[in-house]
Write a protein that holds these residues in place. Sequence first.
Motif, mmCIF file in Angstrom:
data_model
loop_
_atom_site.group_PDB
_atom_site.id
_atom_site.type_symbol
_atom_site.label_atom_id
_atom_site.label_comp_id
_atom_site.label_asym_id
_atom_site.label_seq_id
_atom_site.Cartn_x
_atom_site.Cartn_y
_atom_site.Cartn_z
ATOM 1 N N THR A 148 0.820 -1.212 0.000
ATOM 2 C CA THR A 148 0.000 0.000 0.000
ATOM 3 C C THR A 148 0.854 1.263 0.000
ATOM 4 O O THR A 148 1.977 1.280 0.510
ATOM 5 C CB THR A 148 -0.918 0.034 1.226
ATOM 6 N N ALA A 149 0.293 2.300 -0.593
ATOM 7 C CA ALA A 149 0.881 3.644 -0.566
ATOM 8 C C ALA A 149 -0.172 4.586 0.001
ATOM 9 O O ALA A 149 -1.254 4.743 -0.571
ATOM 10 C CB ALA A 149 1.287 4.079 -1.965
ATOM 11 N N THR A 150 0.147 5.185 1.134
ATOM 12 C CA THR A 150 -0.792 6.078 1.811
ATOM 13 C C THR A 150 -0.316 7.514 1.676
ATOM 14 O O THR A 150 0.809 7.834 2.097
ATOM 15 C CB THR A 150 -0.901 5.718 3.306
ATOM 16 N N PRO A 151 -1.113 8.394 1.073
ATOM 17 C CA PRO A 151 -0.689 9.795 0.937
ATOM 18 C C PRO A 151 -0.514 10.451 2.308
ATOM 19 O O PRO A 151 -1.262 10.180 3.251
ATOM 20 C CB PRO A 151 -1.842 10.448 0.167
ATOM 21 N N ASP A 154 3.524 15.466 2.349
ATOM 22 C CA ASP A 154 4.564 15.770 1.366
ATOM 23 C C ASP A 154 4.941 14.572 0.500
ATOM 24 O O ASP A 154 5.995 14.551 -0.122
ATOM 25 C CB ASP A 154 5.821 16.296 2.067
ATOM 26 N N GLY A 155 4.093 13.545 0.458
ATOM 27 C CA GLY A 155 4.409 12.388 -0.354
ATOM 28 C C GLY A 155 3.557 11.198 0.014
ATOM 29 O O GLY A 155 2.339 11.335 0.205
ATOM 30 N N TYR A 156 4.206 10.031 0.146
ATOM 31 C CA TYR A 156 3.484 8.787 0.392
ATOM 32 C C TYR A 156 4.270 7.935 1.384
ATOM 33 O O TYR A 156 5.494 8.020 1.496
ATOM 34 C CB TYR A 156 3.314 8.004 -0.910
ATOM 35 N N VAL A 157 3.543 7.080 2.088
ATOM 36 C CA VAL A 157 4.137 6.102 2.991
ATOM 37 C C VAL A 157 3.800 4.714 2.453
ATOM 38 O O VAL A 157 2.628 4.379 2.254
ATOM 39 C CB VAL A 157 3.614 6.260 4.427
ATOM 40 N N ILE A 158 4.838 3.917 2.200
ATOM 41 C CA ILE A 158 4.668 2.609 1.581
ATOM 42 C C ILE A 158 4.903 1.512 2.615
ATOM 43 O O ILE A 158 5.893 1.539 3.366
ATOM 44 C CB ILE A 158 5.633 2.445 0.397
ATOM 45 N N ASP A 159 3.979 0.539 2.636
ATOM 46 C CA ASP A 159 4.089 -0.610 3.526
ATOM 47 C C ASP A 159 3.756 -1.876 2.747
ATOM 48 O O ASP A 159 2.820 -1.898 1.936
ATOM 49 C CB ASP A 159 3.116 -0.475 4.702
ATOM 50 N N ILE A 176 9.083 0.524 -7.200
ATOM 51 C CA ILE A 176 8.160 -0.174 -6.308
ATOM 52 C C ILE A 176 6.739 -0.024 -6.813
ATOM 53 O O ILE A 176 6.282 1.090 -7.080
ATOM 54 C CB ILE A 176 8.260 0.404 -4.878
ATOM 55 N N MET A 177 6.052 -1.146 -6.928
ATOM 56 C CA MET A 177 4.643 -1.134 -7.287
ATOM 57 C C MET A 177 3.814 -1.217 -6.005
ATOM 58 O O MET A 177 3.979 -2.144 -5.203
ATOM 59 C CB MET A 177 4.302 -2.301 -8.200
ATOM 60 N N ALA A 178 2.951 -0.230 -5.793
ATOM 61 C CA ALA A 178 2.080 -0.197 -4.613
ATOM 62 C C ALA A 178 0.725 0.343 -5.031
ATOM 63 O O ALA A 178 0.572 0.936 -6.105
ATOM 64 C CB ALA A 178 2.695 0.664 -3.511
ATOM 65 N N PHE A 219 8.864 -3.331 3.236
ATOM 66 C CA PHE A 219 8.733 -1.879 3.362
ATOM 67 C C PHE A 219 7.941 -1.585 4.633
ATOM 68 O O PHE A 219 6.801 -2.041 4.789
ATOM 69 C CB PHE A 219 8.023 -1.278 2.147
ATOM 70 N N GLU A 220 8.564 -0.836 5.526
ATOM 71 C CA GLU A 220 7.940 -0.499 6.814
ATOM 72 C C GLU A 220 7.935 1.011 6.979
ATOM 73 O O GLU A 220 8.937 1.610 7.384
ATOM 74 C CB GLU A 220 8.703 -1.145 7.977
#
Length: 393
Positions: A148-151, A154-159, A176-178, A219-220
Motif C-alpha cells: 500500500t501507498a498512503t498519501p 509531502d508524499g506517500y508512505v509505503i508498507d 516499487i509497485m504499490a 517496506f515499513e
Amino acid sequence: MDFSLSPELTELQARVRAFIADEIVPFERDPRCTAHGPDESLRAELIAKGRRAGLLSSHVSPEFGGLGLTHVAKAVLFEEAGYSPLGPVALNIAAPDEGNMHLLEAVATPQQKERWLRPLAAAEIRSCFCMTEPPPGAGADPSMLQTTATPDDDGYVIDGGKWFITGAHGAAVGIIMAKFADGPATMFLADMTSPGIVIERAMDSLDTCFPGGHGVVRFEGLRVPKENVLGEPGEGFRYAQVRLSPARLTHCMRWLGAARRAHDVATAYARQRHAFGKTLGEHEGVGFMLADNEMDLHVTRLAIWHCAWVLDQGVLGKHESSIAKVVSSEALWRVVDRSVQVLGGQGVTHETVVARIFADMRAFRIYDGPSEVHRWSIARRILRGEKPREKNA
C-alpha cells in the motif's frame, strides 16, 4: 519480408561475438561467480571491459550513453551477449536493469532520468523492480497487489512485502509497485538505502546468473516524496506493460544465445566422442537430438525477430510477446535438456558450462509470466476476437 541484416548490424554482431568469446568466456570459472550471481568486484571488471569495447547499455538512447538500438537490432546483439552467462552483465543489458532503463527512459521525468537513468546506463549503479509478493499478494496475477501507498502531506508512505526481487542486494534504486486504498496501482522510485526498506534475505535459487540474486524485501513506513512517483499516479499497471512486453522479449533474446551455446558444446562433443564404433553424432539417437535442437533454435529466433519487428512499429505487442515468451522458453528448455543428454555424464557436471545453463534456464518458463498464464492470455484474445496489433497509446 526481408530477413537479411544490414552491413552495420552484421558488423556489430561479429564484434559482440568476438568480444564475448575473447573477453568474457574466460571468466566463467572465476571464483567470484557466486550462488547469488557475480559479485560486485567481478561485475565491475566485466563492466570495464564492456565500456572499453563501446558496447554498454546498447538499448538506451545515445543521449544517455547507449547505442539506441531498435528491437530487431537488440535481438541480434542480445543473443550474442547471452552466449555466456556473464555476457549480459558485461554489456549492462541484464535483467532487471535493462527493463528498468527502458521504463525510465519511456516514463520518467527529466529530473528522474538524470538522477537514476544516467548512472544506470553508465553501469555505475544497479536497480531492482519490486512487484512480486508472497501469498496472498501479487504474483502472476498483478491485480492481487497488497503493498500500500498512503498519501501524507509531502508524499506517500509505503508498507508491504515483496519477494523474488532480482538484484535487490546491492541495488541503488528500486521501482516499487504499490496501490492506494481505492485500488489503482502506482510506481514509485526509492533509494534502496532509505529508512523503511529492509532486505530480509537472499533466496536460494536454481539460477546463479543475476547480480545480487533474488531478495525478500519489506517496506515499513517507507516515505517517498511526491517527486519520486514514476509517471502518473494510478497508472502503474499500464506502465508495467510498457516495461514487461519488451523486457519479456529481451529475456528470450538472451536465453536464445545461452541455448545456442549449450547446443554448440553438445555438437562439438558429438563430433569427437566415439561409442560403438563411430562418433556419437553418427548414431541417429544423438543426431536427431541435434537436428531437433537446430529446429527449435530456428523457430525461436523467428518468433523473437517477428515480435521485435512488431515492437519497432510502435505497437505494445502484448499478444506477440506472449507467443514469443512461450515458444522461446519451452523450445530453448528442450534444446538445453537435449544438450545435457548428448553430453551424458559430463552434462550433469560442471565440466562444461551446460549444467550451469540448464539450471539458469529452468526459471525462464516461470518468470515474466509462466507459460500457463501466457497461454490463458492468448486464448482470451482469440476468443474475444481482439486484434493483436493495437497501437501503444
